[in-house]
Design a protein around this motif. Structure first.
Motif, PDB file in Angstrom:
ATOM      1  N   VAL A  75      -8.319   6.166 -12.474  1.00  0.00           N
ATOM      2  CA  VAL A  75      -7.038   6.493 -13.110  1.00  0.00           C
ATOM      3  C   VAL A  75      -6.717   5.449 -14.187  1.00  0.00           C
ATOM      4  CG1 VAL A  75      -4.534   6.714 -12.771  1.00  0.00           C
ATOM      5  CG2 VAL A  75      -6.119   7.709 -11.109  1.00  0.00           C
ATOM      6  N   VAL A  76      -6.485   5.942 -15.400  1.00  0.00           N
ATOM      7  CA  VAL A  76      -6.036   5.090 -16.510  1.00  0.00           C
ATOM      8  C   VAL A  76      -4.641   5.571 -16.919  1.00  0.00           C
ATOM      9  CG1 VAL A  76      -6.502   4.296 -18.862  1.00  0.00           C
ATOM     10  CG2 VAL A  76      -8.420   4.819 -17.319  1.00  0.00           C
ATOM     11  N   PRO A  77      -3.587   4.793 -16.620  1.00  0.00           N
ATOM     12  CA  PRO A  77      -2.246   5.212 -17.048  1.00  0.00           C
ATOM     13  C   PRO A  77      -2.072   5.006 -18.553  1.00  0.00           C
ATOM     14  CG  PRO A  77      -2.126   3.098 -15.917  1.00  0.00           C
ATOM     15  CD  PRO A  77      -3.573   3.527 -15.865  1.00  0.00           C
ATOM     16  N   LEU A  78      -1.295   5.890 -19.182  1.00  0.00           N
ATOM     17  CA  LEU A  78      -0.995   5.742 -20.607  1.00  0.00           C
ATOM     18  C   LEU A  78       0.512   5.571 -20.776  1.00  0.00           C
ATOM     19  CD1 LEU A  78      -2.387   7.801 -23.602  1.00  0.00           C
ATOM     20  CD2 LEU A  78       0.038   7.263 -23.458  1.00  0.00           C
ATOM     21  N   MET A 126       2.288  -0.598 -14.439  1.00  0.00           N
ATOM     22  CA  MET A 126       1.110  -1.358 -13.995  1.00  0.00           C
ATOM     23  C   MET A 126       1.208  -1.743 -12.519  1.00  0.00           C
ATOM     24  SD  MET A 126      -0.199  -3.706 -17.176  1.00  0.00           S
ATOM     25  CE  MET A 126       1.313  -4.505 -17.605  1.00  0.00           C
ATOM     26  N   GLU A 127       2.431  -2.053 -12.096  1.00  0.00           N
ATOM     27  CA  GLU A 127       2.631  -2.447 -10.696  1.00  0.00           C
ATOM     28  C   GLU A 127       2.258  -1.307  -9.744  1.00  0.00           C
ATOM     29  OE1 GLU A 127       4.094  -3.417  -6.963  1.00  0.00           O
ATOM     30  OE2 GLU A 127       5.227  -1.911  -8.113  1.00  0.00           O
ATOM     31  N   LYS A 128       2.469  -0.087 -10.194  1.00  0.00           N
ATOM     32  CA  LYS A 128       2.138   1.073  -9.354  1.00  0.00           C
ATOM     33  C   LYS A 128       0.690   1.530  -9.541  1.00  0.00           C
ATOM     34  CE  LYS A 128       5.998   1.940  -7.179  1.00  0.00           C
ATOM     35  NZ  LYS A 128       6.015   0.751  -6.345  1.00  0.00           N
ATOM     36  N   HIS A 129      -0.069   0.837 -10.402  1.00  0.00           N
ATOM     37  CA  HIS A 129      -1.473   1.205 -10.648  1.00  0.00           C
ATOM     38  C   HIS A 129      -2.371  -0.031 -10.507  1.00  0.00           C
ATOM     39  CE1 HIS A 129       0.626   4.631 -12.463  1.00  0.00           C
ATOM     40  NE2 HIS A 129      -0.479   5.307 -12.248  1.00  0.00           N
ATOM     41  N   ARG A 130      -2.241  -0.686  -9.377  1.00  0.00           N
ATOM     42  CA  ARG A 130      -3.004  -1.931  -9.189  1.00  0.00           C
ATOM     43  C   ARG A 130      -4.504  -1.680  -9.079  1.00  0.00           C
ATOM     44  NH1 ARG A 130       0.528  -6.154  -5.575  1.00  0.00           N
ATOM     45  NH2 ARG A 130       2.540  -5.740  -6.559  1.00  0.00           N
ATOM     46  N   ARG A 131      -4.882  -0.455  -8.715  1.00  0.00           N
ATOM     47  CA  ARG A 131      -6.324  -0.151  -8.613  1.00  0.00           C
ATOM     48  C   ARG A 131      -6.968   0.019  -9.988  1.00  0.00           C
ATOM     49  NH1 ARG A 131      -3.728   3.518  -5.412  1.00  0.00           N
ATOM     50  NH2 ARG A 131      -4.229   3.823  -3.212  1.00  0.00           N
TER      51      ARG A 131
END
Length: 461
Positions: A75-78, A126-131
């Motif tokens: 998963v890459v958040p934008l 970012m905090e919710k996407h630590r992986r």
């Protein structure tokens, strides 16, 4: 990497649909997701105002990542950090952060609160996407940059230009990302970099902090169109590059079905660029994003729904995975999707289909191909209606029952069939989408025609 873009700024799917979709994406050759949350992220505190009424919960965000991990999808958040921030700047609270006061498209990078706000948004995502190993900072199409008063004053004082303003802001955003404890590599769309010289890019130092994602959505482009860009990026100090193609959402803001041949040819063009890369520039190719835009911007109508775009996505993913579109590739696509045949030029697929959302795919085809045509045929070609039940007659409730009976049963039957069909379509859409998306799609694609028939039946009765 092959990332499938989920554009959630319109018609964001329910998590239950993503649960069905992710195994298919993995099976077709994807190994990552670029998730553009926009207003679907569960922002907290002062940022709560940015949330859609149907935004995902924190549990949903965690579940999406678990499902992705289960199917080996990174998963890459934008997060948009400069342009395309209408979902932020439409709010009165943030209007003072606009580059041009009357347009909600782009941030004023000189306002101190702009970077404060962006840091807060980025930190929450970012905090919710630590992986996640990567984050995408958007940064495409920063319309009206340099037109605001603060920008004009800055350029005058610093003998600068809009390119210098862009680099200064992006460097600040990237430095913040790089300084976070979870060690993310950053990506950004490349279009704003195209206008900036290699010297200015190198001098800015952003090449150490980000990889450009070179996007091009035309069906048949030449390697020579991309070559000079790649050469410039290498000269600017970038070590790696990403590409971006499109499987839907680039052929018209109100497009309802992706033109299959168009999107296939776009991917074949990218394969030629990939093959030529070693002679074009000393850049490491890191991956490609298959974009699937759901709106052109926050204010535009919905374009092709995700289930309707699945055949195009399958063709494009398999083309990239196999280095071309052969008969064997075509057979794999058909078998995976449960179709008997597909016609690229007509953009049609024959057979029931066994993929998540196949019912919506077929029903949208019905609406697209028959609803408007069947209603207009009754209204404009039925001579008894034109002659004895015109708008003049209907307004005055004036008509001869003998003539009206000649078309009545036909009109009532057509109305009943479409109402029954639309009820089932709405039920299918409800399984995949939240109520706002269902309502919007129906209003844009069904009601303009069905309402005319409804009005006719109401007056007839």
């Amino acid at each position: 990497m092959r990332l499938v873009h989920l554009d959630l700024k319109g018609a964001a799917p329910r998590v239950s649909y993503l649960e069905q979709l992710f195994p298919l994406l993995s099976q077709l050759g994807a190994n990552g997701l670029l998730i553009e949350y926009e207003d679907m992220f569960p922002y907290k505190g002062d940022l709560e105002i940015l949330r859609s009424p149907y935004a995902y919960s924190e549990e949903d965000i965690e579940r999406i990542q678990q499902l992705a991990e289960l199917h080996k999808l990174e998963v890459v958040p934008l997060v948009q950090t400069f342009g395309h921030v209408e979902f932020i700047l439409k709010h009165e609270r943030y209007q003072h952060l606009r580059e041009v006061e009357r347009f909600p498209n782009s941030f004023n990078p000189h306002a101190p609160d702009t970077v404060v706000l962006l840091k807060s948004i980025l930190a929450q995502v970012m905090e919710k996407h630590r992986r996640s190993s990567w984050i995408h900072i958007g940064a495409d199409e920063v319309f009206h940059l340099g037109e605001g008063l603060d920008s004009k004053n800055w350029m005058s004082r610093n003998k600068g230009d809009p390119g210098a303003i862009f680099l200064k802001h992006i460097k600040e955003v990237l430095s913040f990302v790089a300084g976070q404890p979870w060690g993310r590599r950053a990506l950004m769309w490349d279009d704003m970099l195209r206008k900036i010289s290699a010297g200015a890019l190198r001098g800015s130092g952003i090449a150490e902090l980000v990889s450009p994602v070179v996007w091009f959505y035309a069906p048949d482009f030449e390697v020579e169109q991309i070559g000079p860009l790649l050469t410039k990026y290498a000269e600017s100090g970038f070590g790696a590059v990403w590409f971006a193609s499109a499987f839907k959402g680039t052929t018209g803001p109100a497009q309802s079905r992706p033109p299959l041949s168009h999107h296939l040819r776009n991917h074949l063009s990218w394969l030629r660029v990939l093959e030529a890369l070693p002679r074009l520039a000393p850049l490491r190719f890191q991956g490609i994003v298959l974009t699937g835009w759901q709106r052109y911007d926050h204010y535009s109508v919905l374009c092709e729904l995700l289930p309707v775009g699945i055949p195009s996505l399958a063709i494009c993913l398999q083309t990239l995975a196999n280095g071309g579109f052969t008969e064997e590739t075509k057979r794999k696509v058909l078998d995976t999707l449960g179709f008997q045949s597909l016609q690229l030029e007509q953009s049609t697929c024959e057979g029931r289909g066994g993929f998540p959302g196949a019912e919506i795919y077929h029903m949208v085809e019905q609406v697209r191909g028959h609803l408007k045509e069947s209603v207009l045929k009754v209204l404009e070609e039925e001579s008894a209606i034109k002659g004895w039940f015109s708008p003049y007659h209907r307004k005055r409730q004036f008509g001869n029952p003998r003539n009206m009976e000649s078309f009545g049963s036909k009109v009532l039957k057509l109305h009943e069939e479409w109402e029954s069909f639309v009820g089932e379509l709405r039920a299918q859409l409800d399984r995949v989408y939240f109520p706002d998306a269902v309502e919007e799609w129906m209003e844009e694609n069904v009601n303009p025609y069905l309402d005319q028939l409804r009005d006719l039946v109401r007056d007839y009765r």
